[in-house]
Design a protein around this motif. Sequence first.
Motif, mmCIF file in Angstrom:
data_model
loop_
_atom_site.group_PDB
_atom_site.id
_atom_site.type_symbol
_atom_site.label_atom_id
_atom_site.label_comp_id
_atom_site.label_asym_id
_atom_site.label_seq_id
_atom_site.Cartn_x
_atom_site.Cartn_y
_atom_site.Cartn_z
ATOM 1 N N ASP A 76 0.822 -1.207 0.000
ATOM 2 C CA ASP A 76 0.000 0.000 0.000
ATOM 3 C C ASP A 76 0.856 1.258 0.000
ATOM 4 O OD1 ASP A 76 1.041 -0.339 2.493
ATOM 5 O OD2 ASP A 76 -0.803 0.173 3.576
ATOM 6 N N SER A 77 1.936 1.256 -0.792
ATOM 7 C CA SER A 77 2.891 2.355 -0.746
ATOM 8 C C SER A 77 2.659 3.413 -1.815
ATOM 9 C CB SER A 77 4.327 1.812 -0.863
ATOM 10 O OG SER A 77 4.494 1.107 -2.078
ATOM 11 N N ARG A 78 1.482 3.436 -2.429
ATOM 12 C CA ARG A 78 1.171 4.490 -3.390
ATOM 13 C C ARG A 78 0.776 5.769 -2.646
ATOM 14 N NH1 ARG A 78 -0.382 2.623 -8.668
ATOM 15 N NH2 ARG A 78 -0.193 0.352 -8.835
ATOM 16 N N SER A 79 1.303 6.892 -3.094
ATOM 17 C CA SER A 79 0.983 8.159 -2.445
ATOM 18 C C SER A 79 -0.404 8.643 -2.843
ATOM 19 C CB SER A 79 2.018 9.219 -2.805
ATOM 20 O OG SER A 79 1.858 9.646 -4.150
ATOM 21 N N THR A 80 -0.899 9.632 -2.133
ATOM 22 C CA THR A 80 -2.230 10.185 -2.412
ATOM 23 C C THR A 80 -2.290 10.904 -3.752
ATOM 24 O OG1 THR A 80 -1.676 12.199 -1.189
ATOM 25 C CG2 THR A 80 -2.770 10.431 0.038
ATOM 26 N N GLY A 81 -1.118 11.221 -4.316
ATOM 27 C CA GLY A 81 -1.098 11.915 -5.601
ATOM 28 C C GLY A 81 -1.298 11.022 -6.801
ATOM 29 N N CYS A 82 -1.369 9.706 -6.590
ATOM 30 C CA CYS A 82 -1.575 8.797 -7.723
ATOM 31 C C CYS A 82 -2.929 9.076 -8.381
ATOM 32 C CB CYS A 82 -1.479 7.350 -7.262
ATOM 33 S SG CYS A 82 0.195 6.838 -6.803
ATOM 34 N N GLY A 83 -2.894 9.201 -9.692
ATOM 35 C CA GLY A 83 -4.094 9.545 -10.449
ATOM 36 C C GLY A 83 -4.203 11.018 -10.760
ATOM 37 N N THR A 84 -3.314 11.828 -10.177
ATOM 38 C CA THR A 84 -3.339 13.280 -10.402
ATOM 39 C C THR A 84 -2.297 13.661 -11.446
ATOM 40 O OG1 THR A 84 -3.967 13.655 -8.096
ATOM 41 C CG2 THR A 84 -3.068 15.536 -9.312
ATOM 42 N N PRO A 85 -2.687 14.284 -12.564
ATOM 43 C CA PRO A 85 -1.707 14.712 -13.561
ATOM 44 C C PRO A 85 -0.716 15.688 -12.945
ATOM 45 C CG PRO A 85 -3.939 14.847 -14.425
ATOM 46 C CD PRO A 85 -4.067 14.617 -12.953
ATOM 47 N N GLY A 86 0.540 15.592 -13.339
ATOM 48 C CA GLY A 86 1.557 16.465 -12.773
ATOM 49 C C GLY A 86 2.470 17.025 -13.842
ATOM 50 N N THR A 117 1.418 5.259 -12.347
ATOM 51 C CA THR A 117 2.583 4.428 -12.045
ATOM 52 C C THR A 117 3.464 5.123 -11.006
ATOM 53 O OG1 THR A 117 2.578 3.563 -14.301
ATOM 54 C CG2 THR A 117 4.593 3.265 -13.004
ATOM 55 N N PRO A 118 3.546 4.589 -9.790
ATOM 56 C CA PRO A 118 4.339 5.254 -8.745
ATOM 57 C C PRO A 118 5.835 5.212 -9.038
ATOM 58 C CG PRO A 118 3.527 3.139 -7.970
ATOM 59 C CD PRO A 118 2.879 3.370 -9.291
ATOM 60 N N LEU A 119 6.487 6.335 -8.817
ATOM 61 C CA LEU A 119 7.928 6.459 -9.014
ATOM 62 C C LEU A 119 8.629 6.602 -7.667
ATOM 63 C CD1 LEU A 119 8.146 9.050 -11.950
ATOM 64 C CD2 LEU A 119 8.212 6.549 -12.091
ATOM 65 N N ALA A 120 9.906 6.251 -7.656
ATOM 66 C CA ALA A 120 10.755 6.598 -6.513
ATOM 67 C C ALA A 120 10.929 8.111 -6.484
ATOM 68 C CB ALA A 120 12.110 5.912 -6.654
ATOM 69 N N VAL A 121 11.344 8.627 -5.340
ATOM 70 C CA VAL A 121 11.748 10.030 -5.244
ATOM 71 C C VAL A 121 13.118 10.067 -4.570
ATOM 72 C CG1 VAL A 121 10.501 10.411 -3.064
ATOM 73 C CG2 VAL A 121 11.103 12.364 -4.512
ATOM 74 N N THR A 194 5.955 5.479 -1.837
ATOM 75 C CA THR A 194 6.412 6.000 -0.544
ATOM 76 C C THR A 194 7.408 5.076 0.141
ATOM 77 O OG1 THR A 194 4.536 5.001 0.637
ATOM 78 C CG2 THR A 194 4.244 7.241 -0.217
ATOM 79 N N ALA A 195 7.541 3.855 -0.364
ATOM 80 C CA ALA A 195 8.531 2.928 0.182
ATOM 81 C C ALA A 195 9.840 2.959 -0.600
ATOM 82 C CB ALA A 195 7.976 1.501 0.182
ATOM 83 N N ARG A 196 9.961 3.906 -1.535
ATOM 84 C CA ARG A 196 11.212 4.042 -2.293
ATOM 85 C C ARG A 196 11.632 5.510 -2.311
ATOM 86 N NH1 ARG A 196 11.985 2.350 -7.503
ATOM 87 N NH2 ARG A 196 13.988 1.386 -6.948
ATOM 88 N N PHE A 330 20.568 1.974 -5.125
ATOM 89 C CA PHE A 330 19.182 2.352 -4.861
ATOM 90 C C PHE A 330 18.215 1.414 -5.598
ATOM 91 C CE2 PHE A 330 20.094 7.167 -3.970
ATOM 92 C CZ PHE A 330 20.599 6.829 -2.733
ATOM 93 N N ALA A 331 18.530 1.107 -6.854
ATOM 94 C CA ALA A 331 17.634 0.287 -7.656
ATOM 95 C C ALA A 331 17.521 -1.136 -7.127
ATOM 96 C CB ALA A 331 18.103 0.258 -9.110
ATOM 97 N N SER A 332 18.478 -1.561 -6.298
ATOM 98 C CA SER A 332 18.427 -2.919 -5.746
ATOM 99 C C SER A 332 17.303 -3.075 -4.727
ATOM 100 C CB SER A 332 19.771 -3.277 -5.095
ATOM 101 O OG SER A 332 19.990 -2.538 -3.907
ATOM 102 N N PHE A 333 16.733 -1.948 -4.287
ATOM 103 C CA PHE A 333 15.596 -1.991 -3.351
ATOM 104 C C PHE A 333 14.325 -1.983 -4.184
ATOM 105 C CE2 PHE A 333 19.223 -0.398 -1.133
ATOM 106 C CZ PHE A 333 19.140 -1.037 0.113
ATOM 107 N N ALA A 334 13.762 -3.165 -4.354
ATOM 108 C CA ALA A 334 12.713 -3.386 -5.348
ATOM 109 C C ALA A 334 11.389 -2.729 -4.977
ATOM 110 C CB ALA A 334 12.504 -4.884 -5.554
ATOM 111 N N SER A 335 10.611 -2.468 -6.015
ATOM 112 C CA SER A 335 9.247 -2.002 -5.864
ATOM 113 C C SER A 335 8.291 -3.168 -6.093
ATOM 114 C CB SER A 335 8.948 -0.894 -6.873
ATOM 115 O OG SER A 335 7.573 -0.571 -6.879
ATOM 116 N N VAL A 336 7.141 -3.093 -5.459
ATOM 117 C CA VAL A 336 6.107 -4.115 -5.701
ATOM 118 C C VAL A 336 5.180 -3.702 -6.824
ATOM 119 C CG1 VAL A 336 6.159 -4.950 -3.334
ATOM 120 C CG2 VAL A 336 4.548 -3.137 -3.961
ATOM 121 N N HIS A 337 5.360 -2.493 -7.357
ATOM 122 C CA HIS A 337 4.420 -1.973 -8.357
ATOM 123 C C HIS A 337 4.894 -2.271 -9.769
ATOM 124 C CE1 HIS A 337 2.382 0.006 -5.099
ATOM 125 N NE2 HIS A 337 3.505 0.577 -4.736
#
Length: 337
Positions: A76-86, A117-121, A194-196, A330-337
């Motif tokens: 459940d690591s998607r931020s509240t901004g998912c779905g919002t154009p940026g 699609t959630p991105l790292a920051v 949010t987990a990356r 950094f990339a070695s810390f995987a995403s579930v998305h």
Amino acid sequence: MHSPNWKALVLVGVMLMACLQCGRDGDSSEPSASPTAGGDDHTISGDSGDASAGDVAQRPAGDAGPVDEGGKPPADSRSTGCGTPGKTGSFHLTTTDGKGATRDYAVQVPSTYDAKTPLAVTFVYHGAGGNEQAAESFGLQDAAKTSSASIFVFPQGVEFENYGVGWDDSCGGYDMVFFDHMLEELEQQYCIDTARVFAAGFSWGCDYVTGLRCCRGSRLRAIAAASCADEFSNAADFKTYANMPCPDVGVAGIRFTHDAKGDGAYSQEQFTTTSALYRSFNACSATSTATSPSPCVSYQGCASPFVECAYPGLGHTLPENWASDTWDFFASFASVH
């Protein structure tokens, strides 16, 4: 939080190193890419207060931070901004710090950004006297495979007491709130994993990233610390780190690069003690094994990876290929998305 004697020594050391690097322009505290010293005679010396599992830096009982035992982020690591154009591309945003002052930070959002699609920051912090452009010059955002993987953030430091432009790296300092506000606003405006959340810094920026690891550890997945040794009242004892006990050490990976013998701004003893501090953060043993690239080693028994790279003759700068090696970590810390 920096003492006058400490800050004066670091600034003098940085200036001396800059004088040795002829023909450089701009901020003298910022690194240029430096060839890696050859050979296998690197030494990561001493244990500086043997950091063992019993010396973990005050992680609250049961708090595993954002990473589970398998090294995967929560689903459940998607931020509240998912779905919002940026907005995409390179631009500047502002927010406030802990003193209520308006602060600027540069942002780079991939042109391929998809609000679904959630991105790292990734936050990148400049050194003493530096600016956002200096942090951009480290090149992390230009490493292979980063163009569609992460939003990059380059915060601008401000005058710290009488020691020039830098960072307040104390847990109760105004720059911790600056980080909070930047991250919160980006998570509201963009689709962030949010987990990356990653952070990298050089010199004083590296000191600040160490502070983040101690004070905001549960918000981070990994850090890259380049050429720093944050404040110890006893340079031989990591337990005297100024932010101890850490209020939020979390579980985040650490990659630490520095000169094997000290670099003019920081001594070999300070680097050794900082290594012990990082081992305490991640509950590592003092045993290490060689890992790529040389001369790096990976410590054993850690709650999350800790890699240390002590380069002979590096000086106070970034090693060659720092950007690509850091992003690979950094990339070695995987995403579930």
